[in-house]
Motif scaffolding. Structure first.
Motif, PDB file in Angstrom:
ATOM      1  N   ARG A  26       3.416  -1.244  10.477  1.00  0.00           N
ATOM      2  CA  ARG A  26       4.700  -1.749  10.972  1.00  0.00           C
ATOM      3  C   ARG A  26       4.499  -2.673  12.166  1.00  0.00           C
ATOM      4  O   ARG A  26       5.118  -3.734  12.260  1.00  0.00           O
ATOM      5  CB  ARG A  26       5.589  -0.571  11.367  1.00  0.00           C
ATOM      6  CG  ARG A  26       6.908  -0.980  12.014  1.00  0.00           C
ATOM      7  CD  ARG A  26       7.679   0.236  12.506  1.00  0.00           C
ATOM      8  NE  ARG A  26       8.941  -0.168  13.106  1.00  0.00           N
ATOM      9  CZ  ARG A  26       9.109  -0.446  14.399  1.00  0.00           C
ATOM     10  NH1 ARG A  26       8.076  -0.368  15.228  1.00  0.00           N
ATOM     11  NH2 ARG A  26      10.295  -0.806  14.852  1.00  0.00           N
ATOM     12  N   ALA A  27       3.627  -2.269  13.098  1.00  0.00           N
ATOM     13  CA  ALA A  27       3.379  -3.081  14.292  1.00  0.00           C
ATOM     14  C   ALA A  27       2.800  -4.440  13.918  1.00  0.00           C
ATOM     15  O   ALA A  27       3.149  -5.470  14.517  1.00  0.00           O
ATOM     16  CB  ALA A  27       2.437  -2.339  15.232  1.00  0.00           C
ATOM     17  N   SER A  28       1.926  -4.465  12.929  1.00  0.00           N
ATOM     18  CA  SER A  28       1.332  -5.725  12.479  1.00  0.00           C
ATOM     19  C   SER A  28       2.393  -6.657  11.908  1.00  0.00           C
ATOM     20  O   SER A  28       2.427  -7.855  12.219  1.00  0.00           O
ATOM     21  CB  SER A  28       0.255  -5.443  11.431  1.00  0.00           C
ATOM     22  OG  SER A  28      -0.266  -6.648  10.914  1.00  0.00           O
ATOM     23  N   LEU A  29       3.285  -6.127  11.090  1.00  0.00           N
ATOM     24  CA  LEU A  29       4.356  -6.954  10.518  1.00  0.00           C
ATOM     25  C   LEU A  29       5.326  -7.436  11.593  1.00  0.00           C
ATOM     26  O   LEU A  29       5.823  -8.566  11.537  1.00  0.00           O
ATOM     27  CB  LEU A  29       5.123  -6.162   9.452  1.00  0.00           C
ATOM     28  CG  LEU A  29       4.484  -6.089   8.066  1.00  0.00           C
ATOM     29  CD1 LEU A  29       5.259  -5.123   7.182  1.00  0.00           C
ATOM     30  CD2 LEU A  29       4.431  -7.475   7.418  1.00  0.00           C
ATOM     31  N   LEU A  30       5.576  -6.596  12.578  1.00  0.00           N
ATOM     32  CA  LEU A  30       6.478  -7.002  13.659  1.00  0.00           C
ATOM     33  C   LEU A  30       5.883  -8.158  14.447  1.00  0.00           C
ATOM     34  O   LEU A  30       6.589  -9.099  14.834  1.00  0.00           O
ATOM     35  CB  LEU A  30       6.750  -5.808  14.574  1.00  0.00           C
ATOM     36  CG  LEU A  30       7.839  -5.997  15.642  1.00  0.00           C
ATOM     37  CD1 LEU A  30       9.173  -6.371  15.003  1.00  0.00           C
ATOM     38  CD2 LEU A  30       7.990  -4.727  16.477  1.00  0.00           C
ATOM     39  N   ASP A  31       4.566  -8.107  14.682  1.00  0.00           N
ATOM     40  CA  ASP A  31       3.898  -9.217  15.363  1.00  0.00           C
ATOM     41  C   ASP A  31       4.043 -10.514  14.566  1.00  0.00           C
ATOM     42  O   ASP A  31       4.306 -11.585  15.119  1.00  0.00           O
ATOM     43  CB  ASP A  31       2.406  -8.908  15.546  1.00  0.00           C
ATOM     44  CG  ASP A  31       2.140  -8.039  16.763  1.00  0.00           C
ATOM     45  OD1 ASP A  31       3.050  -7.894  17.600  1.00  0.00           O
ATOM     46  OD2 ASP A  31       1.024  -7.503  16.871  1.00  0.00           O
ATOM     47  N   GLN A  32       3.860 -10.428  13.256  1.00  0.00           N
ATOM     48  CA  GLN A  32       3.956 -11.617  12.413  1.00  0.00           C
ATOM     49  C   GLN A  32       5.381 -12.165  12.371  1.00  0.00           C
ATOM     50  O   GLN A  32       5.584 -13.369  12.204  1.00  0.00           O
ATOM     51  CB  GLN A  32       3.480 -11.290  10.992  1.00  0.00           C
ATOM     52  CG  GLN A  32       1.998 -10.959  10.895  1.00  0.00           C
ATOM     53  CD  GLN A  32       1.596 -10.543   9.500  1.00  0.00           C
ATOM     54  OE1 GLN A  32       1.945 -11.187   8.517  1.00  0.00           O
ATOM     55  NE2 GLN A  32       0.848  -9.450   9.395  1.00  0.00           N
ATOM     56  N   ALA A  33       6.347 -11.284  12.521  1.00  0.00           N
ATOM     57  CA  ALA A  33       7.753 -11.698  12.457  1.00  0.00           C
ATOM     58  C   ALA A  33       8.286 -12.223  13.782  1.00  0.00           C
ATOM     59  O   ALA A  33       9.355 -12.848  13.818  1.00  0.00           O
ATOM     60  CB  ALA A  33       8.619 -10.516  12.011  1.00  0.00           C
ATOM     61  N   GLU A  34       7.542 -12.006  14.868  1.00  0.00           N
ATOM     62  CA  GLU A  34       8.126 -12.187  16.200  1.00  0.00           C
ATOM     63  C   GLU A  34       8.596 -13.607  16.469  1.00  0.00           C
ATOM     64  O   GLU A  34       9.644 -13.812  17.088  1.00  0.00           O
ATOM     65  CB  GLU A  34       7.139 -11.740  17.273  1.00  0.00           C
ATOM     66  CG  GLU A  34       7.744 -11.607  18.657  1.00  0.00           C
ATOM     67  CD  GLU A  34       8.849 -10.546  18.742  1.00  0.00           C
ATOM     68  OE1 GLU A  34       9.713 -10.682  19.612  1.00  0.00           O
ATOM     69  OE2 GLU A  34       8.846  -9.602  17.922  1.00  0.00           O
ATOM     70  N   ARG A  35       7.858 -14.626  16.030  1.00  0.00           N
ATOM     71  CA  ARG A  35       8.318 -16.005  16.294  1.00  0.00           C
ATOM     72  C   ARG A  35       9.645 -16.276  15.594  1.00  0.00           C
ATOM     73  O   ARG A  35      10.528 -16.939  16.145  1.00  0.00           O
ATOM     74  CB  ARG A  35       7.272 -17.015  15.811  1.00  0.00           C
ATOM     75  CG  ARG A  35       6.054 -17.103  16.691  1.00  0.00           C
ATOM     76  CD  ARG A  35       5.217 -18.307  16.322  1.00  0.00           C
ATOM     77  NE  ARG A  35       4.692 -18.222  14.973  1.00  0.00           N
ATOM     78  CZ  ARG A  35       4.079 -19.226  14.332  1.00  0.00           C
ATOM     79  NH1 ARG A  35       3.949 -20.398  14.928  1.00  0.00           N
ATOM     80  NH2 ARG A  35       3.601 -19.069  13.114  1.00  0.00           N
ATOM     81  N   TYR A  36       9.781 -15.768  14.370  1.00  0.00           N
ATOM     82  CA  TYR A  36      11.045 -15.937  13.643  1.00  0.00           C
ATOM     83  C   TYR A  36      12.143 -15.117  14.311  1.00  0.00           C
ATOM     84  O   TYR A  36      13.284 -15.576  14.461  1.00  0.00           O
ATOM     85  CB  TYR A  36      10.878 -15.484  12.191  1.00  0.00           C
ATOM     86  CG  TYR A  36       9.875 -16.295  11.415  1.00  0.00           C
ATOM     87  CD1 TYR A  36      10.239 -17.517  10.840  1.00  0.00           C
ATOM     88  CD2 TYR A  36       8.563 -15.874  11.260  1.00  0.00           C
ATOM     89  CE1 TYR A  36       9.324 -18.279  10.122  1.00  0.00           C
ATOM     90  CE2 TYR A  36       7.642 -16.625  10.544  1.00  0.00           C
ATOM     91  CZ  TYR A  36       8.027 -17.824   9.978  1.00  0.00           C
ATOM     92  OH  TYR A  36       7.115 -18.573   9.281  1.00  0.00           O
ATOM     93  N   ARG A  37      11.786 -13.909  14.704  1.00  0.00           N
ATOM     94  CA  ARG A  37      12.760 -13.006  15.315  1.00  0.00           C
ATOM     95  C   ARG A  37      13.321 -13.564  16.615  1.00  0.00           C
ATOM     96  O   ARG A  37      14.500 -13.364  16.924  1.00  0.00           O
ATOM     97  CB  ARG A  37      12.076 -11.664  15.566  1.00  0.00           C
ATOM     98  CG  ARG A  37      12.995 -10.564  16.021  1.00  0.00           C
ATOM     99  CD  ARG A  37      12.247  -9.250  16.199  1.00  0.00           C
ATOM    100  NE  ARG A  37      13.071  -8.347  16.976  1.00  0.00           N
ATOM    101  CZ  ARG A  37      13.144  -8.367  18.304  1.00  0.00           C
ATOM    102  NH1 ARG A  37      12.431  -9.237  18.996  1.00  0.00           N
ATOM    103  NH2 ARG A  37      13.927  -7.525  18.941  1.00  0.00           N
TER     104      ARG A  37
END
Length: 229
Positions: A156-167
């Motif tokens: 989950r933490a890995s996916l959140l990192d990947q999503a952060e710029r979009y988020r």
């Protein structure tokens, strides 16, 4: 000059560069020149290369054979893929948390939900952005903590990192809109009710939709964040 061991400097370089990429100091496709990075962060080439390698693994930076590094591109296709994966995983973890969470978990969820609901007492817009983001993440972290699976939380933490710029695109649009914030408050309240009632089906359904809800906003804002060729 950043003091400390090479490993410590690499950790500092990773944290600083990652934050700057997420916050838009470097745009998608920008070259990350070692001479600039060394000067800007006052960190040596060795630790900086280690930081860049980790950011490649995080998919925030791409390595160009024999030609250095660039900030990873952003695209609607990646946005959809990351958020779809996040929604499925977050719903799965939420279901496990409903099954496995104890009374301490319930108290943690309630406490973080209460703190998030009080963000409107914050003064400046910049502080509002930082505080709401931090408390929102803490609220969701409290929920997933009940799942009891370190490996799922790591994914989950890995996916959140990947999503952060979009988020971050969605976050700025949401935090500065009272209507959007009120909509999120209602979603969070409904989600907390489902969690505390141990309604696994409803909680997972709500979480799935909650994670996917920013996509339309991000799609509208994304073209403004991708530099023209």
């Amino acid at each position: 000059m950043v003091e400390g061991s090479k490993a410590n400097q690499a950790t500092i370089a990773y944290r600083l560069l990652k934050q700057d990429i997420i916050n838009g100091a470097y745009q998608p496709g920008d070259k990350l020149l070692m001479s600039h990075l060394k000067s800007h962060y006052e960190i040596g080439a060795g630790p900086m290369r280690e930081a860049l390698s980790q950011l490649v693994a995080d998919r925030l930076v791409t390595a160009i054979s024999q030609r250095g590094f660039r900030v990873a591109e952003m695209s609607e296709e990646e946005l959809t893929d990351i958020y779809d994966a996040r929604a499925h995983l977050e719903a799965l973890i939420t279901g496990l948390a409903v099954e496995r969470g104890d009374e301490d978990w319930e108290a943690e969820v309630l406490g973080e939900a209460h703190k998030l609901s009080r963000v409107n007492e914050v003064n400046t817009p910049e502080e509002m952005l930082q505080v709401w983001d931090r408390r929102h993440k803490s609220f969701h972290q409290a929920i997933v903590n009940g799942c009891g699976s370190p490996k799922l939380l790591e994914m989950r933490a890995s996916l959140l990192d990947q999503a952060e710029r979009y988020r971050q695109l969605w976050l700025k649009q949401t935090v500065f809109s009272q209507n959007a914030l009120e909509e999120k408050r209602q979603e969070h309240a409904e989600l907390v009710d489902a969690l505390l009632n141990r309604d696994k089906a409803k909680a997972t359904e709500l979480m799935y939709g909650h994670i996917l809800s920013p996509i339309p906003i991000i799609r509208k804002l994304l073209p403004q964040s991708i530099p023209a060729n």
